[in-house]
Design a protein around this motif. Structure first.
Motif, short mmCIF file in Angstrom:
data_model
loop_
_atom_site.label_atom_id
_atom_site.label_comp_id
_atom_site.label_asym_id
_atom_site.label_seq_id
_atom_site.Cartn_x
_atom_site.Cartn_y
_atom_site.Cartn_z
N UNK A 1 21.20 60.00 40.09
CA UNK A 1 21.92 58.84 40.59
C UNK A 1 22.03 58.83 42.11
N UNK A 2 21.92 60.01 42.73
CA UNK A 2 21.99 60.06 44.19
C UNK A 2 20.90 59.21 44.81
N UNK A 3 19.69 59.28 44.26
CA UNK A 3 18.58 58.49 44.79
C UNK A 3 18.86 57.00 44.69
N UNK A 4 19.48 56.60 43.58
CA UNK A 4 19.79 55.17 43.37
C UNK A 4 20.77 54.67 44.41
N UNK A 5 21.86 55.41 44.62
CA UNK A 5 22.88 54.96 45.58
C UNK A 5 22.40 55.13 47.02
N UNK A 6 21.56 56.12 47.27
CA UNK A 6 20.96 56.26 48.60
C UNK A 6 20.08 55.05 48.90
N UNK A 7 19.34 54.59 47.90
CA UNK A 7 18.48 53.41 48.07
C UNK A 7 19.33 52.15 48.29
N UNK A 8 20.42 52.02 47.56
CA UNK A 8 21.32 50.88 47.77
C UNK A 8 21.88 50.91 49.19
N UNK A 9 22.22 52.11 49.68
CA UNK A 9 22.71 52.24 51.05
C UNK A 9 21.68 51.76 52.05
N UNK A 10 20.43 52.12 51.83
CA UNK A 10 19.36 51.68 52.73
C UNK A 10 19.21 50.16 52.69
N UNK A 11 19.30 49.59 51.51
CA UNK A 11 19.19 48.13 51.36
C UNK A 11 20.32 47.44 52.12
N UNK A 12 21.55 47.94 51.98
CA UNK A 12 22.69 47.32 52.64
C UNK A 12 22.59 47.44 54.16
N UNK A 13 22.13 48.59 54.64
CA UNK A 13 21.96 48.76 56.09
C UNK A 13 20.88 47.83 56.63
N UNK A 14 19.78 47.72 55.88
CA UNK A 14 18.69 46.88 56.33
C UNK A 14 19.05 45.39 56.23
N UNK A 15 19.90 45.05 55.26
CA UNK A 15 20.31 43.66 55.15
C UNK A 15 21.06 43.21 56.39
N UNK A 16 21.88 44.09 56.93
CA UNK A 16 22.61 43.77 58.16
C UNK A 16 21.63 43.40 59.27
N UNK A 17 20.56 44.19 59.40
CA UNK A 17 19.55 43.90 60.42
C UNK A 17 18.87 42.56 60.12
N UNK A 18 18.57 42.35 58.85
CA UNK A 18 17.92 41.11 58.44
C UNK A 18 18.80 39.90 58.76
N UNK A 19 20.10 40.03 58.51
CA UNK A 19 21.00 38.90 58.75
C UNK A 19 21.11 38.58 60.24
N UNK A 20 21.15 39.62 61.05
CA UNK A 20 21.29 39.41 62.50
C UNK A 20 19.98 38.94 63.12
N UNK A 21 18.87 39.59 62.72
CA UNK A 21 17.58 39.29 63.34
C UNK A 21 16.78 38.21 62.64
N UNK A 22 17.25 37.81 61.43
CA UNK A 22 16.60 36.77 60.65
C UNK A 22 15.18 37.15 60.23
N UNK A 23 14.90 38.45 60.16
CA UNK A 23 13.59 38.87 59.68
C UNK A 23 13.70 40.27 59.09
N UNK A 24 12.69 40.66 58.33
CA UNK A 24 12.69 41.96 57.69
C UNK A 24 11.87 42.96 58.50
N UNK A 25 12.29 44.19 58.45
CA UNK A 25 11.50 45.27 59.02
C UNK A 25 10.45 45.68 57.99
N UNK A 26 9.23 45.24 58.18
CA UNK A 26 8.20 45.43 57.16
C UNK A 26 7.86 46.88 56.91
N UNK A 27 8.15 47.74 57.86
CA UNK A 27 7.83 49.15 57.69
C UNK A 27 8.90 49.90 56.90
#
Length: 360
Positions: free
Chosen positions: A1-27
């Motif tokens: 389950x650690x991997x699952x919640x770690x992945x959710x954490x990454x998604x939530x952090x990246x969403x913040x960037x997406x919301x501010x920058x209006x684009x996704x970090x493709x890498x």
């Protein structure tokens, strides 16, 4: 389950960037399918901010960002390491846990959800109507990441019809009495009203006072970790705190908050004996009580720090956080009241320890 919640954490952090920058970090993600969730999350939080005026966009983004920073492999492994015996020696893994979630701040019940899933249980979630959109969508993403969770997570509108073995419930003092009676035959972790306080000693820096206002006004002051009362040295000028509140003036866009402010300001102004200080959106009122209404912070003078310390220890059962410097061992730094760590359990009750309790 650690991997699952770690992945959710990454998604939530990246969403913040997406919301501010209006684009996704493709890498960032190799899985293109996960990227498709970001526009949907954006639509959901926009819808939430329209449907529930208590949840304005700044607070929704703050909650998402905070959980993103918290859910890292390092944090999760450190936290679980401390709970290893309780988690791995639990023989009730097939039991169901009913969690009745609060709706005062965004994702308020996420920590209980995390504890239940990490412990290996199945969870039945009764959402608050005030916070019932973002959480189900995050669960949808988690099930996509880890299909094993499909049989572990269930949402219900009517918990009376559900079968469960443990109950975690949060409510006000009135609903707490009802929960205590209704669930009297089940292991029950019950949380009710708490508040948080700050102690000033007169030598705080300007930065401390700015952060103190953050602790007061984040989430419109509706969380149990928000500062509702301040103890200040005798003859301290409360305006020193009030003058640093304007960085958080965005709260004036919250109509419900401002309705509270106008209501209490008019009530207090009618009573000339009541001592208050205020600006355009925040009221400081001299009062010995601990629980203050929305838009109001109580303050109380003290002359003896040792007597104050004894008084606060005596009233700790009402307190969630104590913000101070070199006052008590359990104190929290200014600005960190709404930044709990995974090991900071609500009401000081270890949820995983509660779930490790043996039942028939």
């Amino acid at each position: 389950m650690i991997k699952t919640f770690d992945k959710i954490g990454k998604i939530l952090r990246e969403f913040r960037k997406f919301y501010i920058n209006k684009k996704l970090n493709n890498s960032f993600f190799s899985n293109n399918e996960i990227k498709k969730f970001f526009p949907s999350i954006k639509k959901i939080i926009q819808r939430i901010s329209i449907n529930n005026s208590w949840f304005h966009m700044e607070d929704l983004l703050l909650s998402i960002d905070q959980w993103g920073k918290t859910l890292t492999r390092k944090n999760l492994e450190y936290w679980i390491d401390k709970q290893f015996y309780k988690i791995n020696n639990n023989k009730n893994k097939e039991k169901n846990v009913l969690v009745i979630m609060p709706g005062n701040i965004p994702l308020a019940g996420f920590h209980d959800f995390l504890c239940v899933i990490i412990s290996g249980y199945k969870i039945i979630i009764k959402l608050s109507q005030k916070d019932n959109l973002l959480f189900p969508f995050l669960c949808k993403i988690m099930k996509h990441i880890n299909p094993m969770l499909k049989d572990k997570i269930k949402f219900t509108e009517n918990f009376f019809k559900e079968k469960y073995d443990y109950v975690i419930a949060t409510g006000n003092n009135n609903t707490a009495r009802y929960f205590e009676y209704y669930f009297r035959e089940k292991p029950l972790l019950l949380r009710n009203n708490r508040t948080s306080i700050a102690i000033l000693q007169g030598d705080e820096k300007q930065e401390d006072l700015i952060f103190l206002n953050k602790d007061i006004l984040t989430y419109s002051g509706r969380g149990c970790r928000n500062i509702g009362k301040i103890f200040i040295p005798y003859k301290y000028n409360i305006s020193h705190i009030l003058d640093k509140s304007y960085l958080y003036k965005y709260i004036t866009r919250n109509k419900k908050y401002m309705d509270n402010y106008k209501y209490y300001l008019s009530i207090y102004n009618m009573n000339k004996k009541i001592c208050i200080k205020n600006n355009d959106f925040l009221i400081f009122k001299e009062d010995k009580n601990y629980f203050s209404p929305i838009s109001v912070v109580y303050y109380e003078y003290y002359k003896n720090l040792d007597k104050l310390r004894k008084n606060i220890i005596k009233n700790k059962k009402h307190l969630q956080c104590i913000v101070a410097k070199n006052f008590l061992e359990e104190e929290i730094c200014f600005g960190e009241a709404q930044l709990p760590k995974l090991e900071d359990y609500a009401d000081g009750i270890n949820t995983i320890q509660f779930l490790s309790r043996k039942i028939k």
